[in-house]
Design a protein around this motif. Structure first.
Motif, short mmCIF file in Angstrom:
data_model
loop_
_atom_site.label_atom_id
_atom_site.label_comp_id
_atom_site.label_asym_id
_atom_site.label_seq_id
_atom_site.Cartn_x
_atom_site.Cartn_y
_atom_site.Cartn_z
N PHE B 108 0.83 -1.20 0.00
CA PHE B 108 0.00 0.00 0.00
C PHE B 108 0.87 1.26 0.00
CE2 PHE B 108 -2.82 3.16 2.00
CZ PHE B 108 -3.91 3.02 1.18
N ARG B 110 4.00 1.48 -1.10
CA ARG B 110 4.64 1.60 -2.42
C ARG B 110 3.66 2.20 -3.42
NH1 ARG B 110 8.02 -0.05 0.37
NH2 ARG B 110 7.96 2.19 0.72
N MET B 111 2.40 1.75 -3.34
CA MET B 111 1.41 2.24 -4.29
C MET B 111 1.18 3.74 -4.10
SD MET B 111 -2.55 1.25 -4.62
CE MET B 111 -3.06 2.52 -3.50
N LEU B 114 3.91 5.66 -5.63
CA LEU B 114 3.76 5.76 -7.09
C LEU B 114 2.67 6.76 -7.45
CD1 LEU B 114 4.13 2.09 -8.27
CD2 LEU B 114 5.79 3.93 -8.33
#
Lengths: 281, 288
Positions: B108, B110-111, B114
Motif C-alpha cells: 500500500f 509503495r502504491m 507511485l
C-alpha cells in the motif's frame, strides 16, 4: 460488550474500505490510460514527427525536446544541489544561523507553486535575459524548481552514511574534502542516485512552469535557443486545444507515465536497499 | 575542529553555491514585486477586490480587475479537497500501521508513493476525458468545482498519507504498549493516544497538502471549466488564481500582465505563510 465489538468491527471495515477505495481509484486511472494508450504506441509513433497539430503522426521531436530540457535542468541543478547538500550535512555545525537560513529558504522554494516559477522564468529568463521562449529558459526555470527536492534528498543520502567513517577519517587526519570525495560520496551513491531520480521525476512531470518558458513549438529543436514542447505540455495541448487529439494524448500520457513509474521504482528500490544495508552495517 | 586550507577553500565554494540557492528565493520575490508594481500603482489594491468583474485590458482605465471570483474559486477547491483528503489520508496512514497485515501495508505504501509520482497533467487529462463526462450526466456542464475537488483530493492524498504515516511512526512505542497494557481496544488507542500524540505531525501534513492544493495548476485548468464567477453550487464551473495565470499569461500585455504577476505574488504570500506555520509546527513537535 457485543455492542462494542460491533462498533470496532464497523470501524475496521470502514478503514479497509478507505484503503480499498484509494487503491481502486489508482487502478482506475492506470487502467484507463493503459487500455487507451497501448494500441497507439509503436516505434513509428515514438520517432516520427508531429502532424496536424498532434492529431496524427508521432512524438519524436517532443521526446528530444523533453530530454534537452531535462539535460539543461540537471546540468545546472546538480552542482548547486550537491554543494548545498554538502554544506548542510558536512559543515553544518560550524555556521548554524547560515545553514538554517539556507534550509528555510529551500523549504519555501519547495512550496512555491509551479505556475509562480513559470511567471518568474518568463519575466527573468525569457525577457530580461533575452533567451525568449527556449529550451534553455525552460531548463533553467526547472532547475530552480527541482533544487529543493534534489538538495533535500542528497542531504539525506549524505547524512545516512555512518559517522564512523568521518571519525576514522578525522583520526587519520585526512582532509575533510578528500574524505568526502573518496569515502563518503561513494558510500552514499545509491542514496544520491535515488535523490537524482526523484528530481528527474519531478522535472518530467512539470507542465505549468514550462508553458511560458519553453513554449509550444512542436518542431524538432535545432539548438538550445529554439522553443521546444515537453511531453506534459503536449498532453495538455492535445487535450485542451486540439479536437480529436485524444487518442494521441492517451498514448503520450502512457509514455510519460511509464517513464515516471520506472524512474520512481528505481528510486524506491535504491533507497530501500540502501537503508536496509545501513541497518546491517 | 579547525579546517585545513584545502578544506577552507572547498567550504567557501560550498557556501557560495548554497548562498546562490537562497538568492534564487530573493530573486523570485523581487521579480514578482517589480513586475506587479505597475498594476498596484495604476490600478490600486482596492480595485482588485471592488471592481465589477474580471475583464482585464492592457489599459487600466477601460478594464475591470476583480480577482475575488478567482480567490473564492481557489478557496472553495482547496477547502473541498482538504475536507476529503485530510481524514481519508490520515485513516489510510492508520490503516498502514494498525489494521493492514505487514505485506499489504508495504504494498500500500509503495502504491501511494507511485500515486504521488503521477504528473498533474495526467490527472487533469483523466479528469477531463473520464470524470467530467460522468459528472455531466449527473449535473451539467461537467467541468466544475466538483470535478476539481475530486481531482485535487486524489492529487494531495499521497502527501497526506505519506506525511501522516511518518508522523505516526515517530510516536514512542511505549505509548502504544501502555495502552495495550491498560486493555484499550484498537480504536480507542488510535483515537485517544495515536492521534493526540502525532497531532503536530498530522497538522503539518495537512498544511503541506493545502499548500499543494492551492498551487496546483494544470489539473485544475483542465477540469474546472475556467469561468471567472463565484460558484452558486458544487456543479458550477470555477476559475482558480493559478488557472487564471496559466490561461492568460500567454497573451496578456501592459497592466493585464502586471496584474497577473500581482496574483502570483498573492499566491506566493499565502504559500510562504503556510510553510512558515508548518515549520513552526515541526519544531514544536521536535521539542515535545
Amino acid at each position: 460488550m457485543t455492542d462494542k465489538t460491533l462498533s470496532q468491527d464497523l470501524i475496521c471495515g470502514f478503514i479497509w474500505c478507505v484503503a480499498l477505495g484509494i487503491t481502486f481509484m489508482f487502478c482506475w486511472i492506470l487502467f484507463d490510460i493503459i487500455s487507451h494508450g497501448i494500441p497507439e504506441i509503436s516505434w513509428t509513433f515514438l520517432t516520427s514527427s508531429v502532424q496536424q497539430a498532434g492529431r496524427s503522426g508521432g512524438i519524436g521531436p517532443i521526446i528530444i525536446s523533453t530530454l534537452l530540457i531535462l539535460l539543461v535542468c540537471l546540468c545546472v541543478s546538480i552542482p548547486l544541489a550537491l554543494a548545498t547538500a554538502i554544506l548542510l550535512s558536512e559543515f553544518s555545525n560550524s555556521h548554524q544561523r547560515f545553514t538554517r537560513l539556507i534550509s528555510t529558504s529551500l523549504e519555501i522554494l519547495a512550496g512555491i507553486p509551479s505556475i509562480v516559477f513559470g511567471l518568474f522564468g518568463n519575466a527573468f529568463f525569457c525577457i530580461i535575459c533575452g533567451l525568449g521562449f527556449s529550451i534553455l529558459s525552460g531548463g533553467l526555470t526547472l532547475a530552480c524548481m527541482v533544487l529543493p527536492i534534489l538538495t533535500r534528498s542528497i542531504e539525506i543520502g549524505l547524512r545516512s552514511v555512518s559517522d564512523d567513517y568521518r571519525l576514522a577519517g578525522a583520526a587519520l587526519a585526512i582532509p575533510r574534502v578528500k574524505l568526502l570525495w573518496r569515502i563518503i560520496l561513494p558510500a552514499a551513491t545509491p542514496g544520491l542516485v535515488a535523490g537524482l531520480m526523484l528530481g528527474i521525476g519531478r522535472a518530467l512531470a512539470e507542465t505549468a512552469a514550462l508553458i511560458f518558458t519553453s513554449g509550444y513549438v512542436d518542431r524538432m529543436p535545432g539548438s538550445l535557443l529554439d522553443s521546444g514542447r515537453a511531453l506534459s505540455i503536449h498532453i495538455y495541448d492535445l487535450a485542451m486545444n486540439v479536437s480529436g487529439g485524444e487518442t494521441n494524448a492517451y498514448a503520450t500520457a502512457l509514455i510519460l507515465l511509464v517513464l515516471l513509474l520506472v524512474i520512481n521504482l528505481v528510486a524506491q528500490w535504491l533507497s530501500h536497499r540502501f537503508l536496509y544495508r545501513k541497518v546491517q552495517l | 575542529m579547525s579546517l585545513s586550507p584545502l578544506d577552507k577553500r572547498w567550504f567557501w565554494l560550498c557556501r557560495f553555491f548554497a548562498f546562490t540557492c537562497a538568492l534564487i528565493i530573493c530573486f523570485i520575490i523581487l521579480f514578482l514585486f517589480v513586475e506587479s508594481i505597475p498594476a498596484i500603482q495604476s490600478i490600486g489594491l482596492e480595485r482588485f477586490f471592488n471592481d465589477s468583474s474580471w475583464h482585464p485590458t492592457p489599459d487600466p482605465s477601460t478594464g475591470s480587475f476583480n480577482l475575488s471570483a478567482m480567490l473564492v474559486g481557489t478557496l472553495a477547491a482547496t477547502l473541498g479537497a482538504i475536507i476529503f483528503a485530510g481524514p481519508l489520508g490520515i485513516l489510510a496512514a492508520i490503516f498502514c500501521h494498525f489494521y493492514a497485515p505487514k505485506q499489504i501495508a508495504y504494498l500500500f505504501r509503495r502504491m501511494i508513493e507511485l500515486l504521488a509520482g503521477i504528473p498533474s497533467v495526467v490527472f487533469g487529462f483523466w479528469g477531463l476525458v473520464t470524470l467530467a463526462p460522468i459528472i455531466r450526466n449527473l449535473a451539467p456542464p461537467g467541468p466544475s468545482l466538483c470535478a476539481g475537488i475530486i481531482i485535487l483530493t486524489m492529487m494531495i492524498l499521497p502527501t497526506v498519507v505519506l506525511l501522516s504515516d511518518a508522523a505516526i511512526k515517530n510516536i514512542p512505542k511505549k505509548y502504544i504498549e501502555g495502552a495495550a497494557a491498560l486493555g484499550l481496544s484498537r480504536w480507542s488507542t488510535i483515537k485517544s493516544i495515536v492521534i493526540r500524540a502525532s497531532k503536530e505531525g498530522l497538522s503539518n501534513a495537512i498544511m503541506l497538502a493545502t499548500g499543494r492544493a492551492i498551487g496546483e495548476t494544470m489539473a485544475v485548468v483542465m477540469v474546472c471549466g475556467n469561468i471567472a464567477q463565484i460558484p452558486n453550487s458544487l456543479f458550477d464551473p470555477i476559475r482558480t488564481l493559478t488557472a487564471n495565470i496559466a490561461l492568460e499569461l500567454g497573451y496578456a500585455t501592459g497592466q493585464h500582465r502586471s496584474s497577473l504577476f500581482f496574483s502570483g505574488l498573492l499566491l506566493l504570500g499565502i504559500i510562504t505563510m503556510m510553510v512558515l506555520i508548518s515549520e513552526k509546527l515541526k519544531s514544536e513537535a521536535i521539542r515535545d
